[in-house]
Scaffold this active site. Structure first.
Site, PDB file in Angstrom:
ATOM      1  N   TYR A  62       0.773  -1.183  -0.022  1.00 50.92           N
ATOM      2  CA  TYR A  62       0.021   0.010   0.001  1.00 50.92           C
ATOM      3  C   TYR A  62       0.974   1.320   0.167  1.00 50.92           C
ATOM      4  O   TYR A  62       1.252   1.755   1.019  1.00 50.92           O
ATOM      5  CB  TYR A  62      -0.901  -0.044   1.095  1.00 50.92           C
ATOM      6  CG  TYR A  62      -1.761  -1.131   1.364  1.00 50.92           C
ATOM      7  CD1 TYR A  62      -2.087  -1.961   0.044  1.00 50.92           C
ATOM      8  CD2 TYR A  62      -2.103  -1.558   2.529  1.00 50.92           C
ATOM      9  CE1 TYR A  62      -2.927  -3.275   0.306  1.00 50.92           C
ATOM     10  CE2 TYR A  62      -3.226  -2.652   2.861  1.00 50.92           C
ATOM     11  CZ  TYR A  62      -3.496  -3.525   1.678  1.00 50.92           C
ATOM     12  OH  TYR A  62      -4.047  -4.424   1.618  1.00 50.92           O
ATOM     13  N   HIS A 148       0.592 -12.314   1.674  1.00 55.94           N
ATOM     14  CA  HIS A 148      -0.178 -11.267   0.726  1.00 55.94           C
ATOM     15  C   HIS A 148      -0.251 -11.790  -0.804  1.00 55.94           C
ATOM     16  O   HIS A 148       0.876 -11.781  -1.437  1.00 55.94           O
ATOM     17  CB  HIS A 148       0.260 -10.160   0.763  1.00 55.94           C
ATOM     18  CG  HIS A 148      -0.563  -8.993   0.372  1.00 55.94           C
ATOM     19  ND1 HIS A 148      -0.112  -7.555   0.206  1.00 55.94           N
ATOM     20  CD2 HIS A 148      -1.851  -9.038  -0.022  1.00 55.94           C
ATOM     21  CE1 HIS A 148      -1.469  -6.745   0.012  1.00 55.94           C
ATOM     22  NE2 HIS A 148      -2.248  -7.821  -0.334  1.00 55.94           N
TER      23      HIS A 148
END
Length: 333
Positions: A62, A148
């Site tokens: 992010y 992830h």
């Protein structure tokens, strides 16, 4: 969590963390879709804290570390025992060999540091990624660590990343470990083949898409794997259906917009916001412990916090069902 007026929580994961029913997804403060200033990030985080949210999820992905940096700065001013924080492994951040302008807009993140993402699910990559995340967060540990998006790297993630996370859990470096994805194939493998504590599933158990309700969530409930349900508005469409809205981060197909609009019309007839119904549905499955929502402004935080505590009448669910708008794999009680 300390304090007399602490928010309501449920136990989560093997470490029996105290998890609030609403979590803050920190992708927006990493500049997702549009730039955000440090001051704006601090304001929305402060609004989330004031609303009683105590679970914060971030990732190196992010904003190539920007989300972790901003979240860490905010949390540095709060007692460590008063919140739960998760981050992820699978993408190492490395300096970009070129001008900073080259990395802007990649994967939808803007005003980011001059870094590149490098996929790495090796043991060494996992350990380095966690060390880097802790440094950006300014913490000595995180509570939950997710693998992830191992979609195209399942074998390495299972053979190398998972054992590294399991060792970190055994050593008490993290309390709970899991996998964070937006599809159901790989988490099914992890739940069946490993001893993970939790799954973060994004966009696959909503009023518009209940793929996770077919196999994944029932299997998690059977095996005691706790679920964080993210992307519950399908990138905003369920909260505010209108032409031009996005669905799974892309322009929404016309028929999906029509379905979301029909749902919203029925919600409003019952004087309940579409967001309240979307949140209630997303949290209803017995495997789900919390709904994780990405929020950009204090107003969005307040709206979603209010929606999360709004009662949804049984008649509204009945009307959605009669209109064919309750997904087949939904679990309402």
């Amino acid at each position: 969590m300390s304090g007399k007026n602490r928010p309501a929580t449920v136990p989560f994961g093997r470490g029996r963390l105290e998890m609030t029913g609403l979590g803050f997804g920190a992708a927006p403060i990493g500049g997702l879709f549009e730039p955000m200033t440090d001051e704006q990030a601090d304001e929305v985080l402060r609004a989330a804290w004031d609303a009683g949210i105590r679970y914060f999820d971030t990732a190196p992905h992010y904003g190539v570390g920007l989300s972790e940096q901003r979240l860490g700065h905010f949390l540095s001013q709060r007692p460590r025992d008063d919140y739960v924080v998760s981050t992820k492994v699978g993408r190492l951040l490395v300096p970009h060999n070129g001008p900073a302008a080259d990395v802007q807009g990649i994967d939808g993140f803007y005003d980011t540091p001059n870094r590149d993402r490098r996929i790495d699910f090796s043991r060494d990559g996992v350990l380095r990624s966690l060390d880097d995340s802790l440094r950006r967060l300014g913490l000595d540990h995180v509570d939950i660590l997710y693998i992830h998006d191992p979609d195209d790297h399942e074998e390495q993630a299972l053979a190398e990343a998972y054992p590294a996370l399991a060792q970190l859990r055994d050593e008490g470096v993290v309390s709970s470990i899991g996998v964070g994805v937006n599809q159901t194939r790989s988490p099914l493998r992890f739940v069946r083949e490993t001893d993970i504590d939790c799954v973060l599933i994004a966009g696959r158990y909503t009023l518009l898409d209940t793929q996770a309700g077919a196999e994944l969530l029932p299997l998690c409930a059977e095996r005691g794997v706790d679920v964080v349900n993210a992307g519950i508005f399908n990138s905003g469409l369920l909260a505010d259906p209108q032409p031009g809205a996005t669905y799974d981060y892309e322009p929404a197909p016309h028929e999906i917009v029509q379905r979301a609009t029909h749902i919203a019309d029925i919600c409003r007839r019952h004087q309940v916001s579409p967001a309240a119904v979307a949140i209630a549905f997303a949290r209803n499955h017995p495997a789900v412990r919390t709904a994780l929502i990405g929020m950009r402004t204090p107003a969005q935080v307040r709206q979603n916090s209010t929606a999360a505590t709004s009662a949804v009448p049984a008649r509204l669910w009945a009307d959605l069902s009669a209109a064919g708008l309750l997904p087949e794999n939904g679990a309402l009680t």
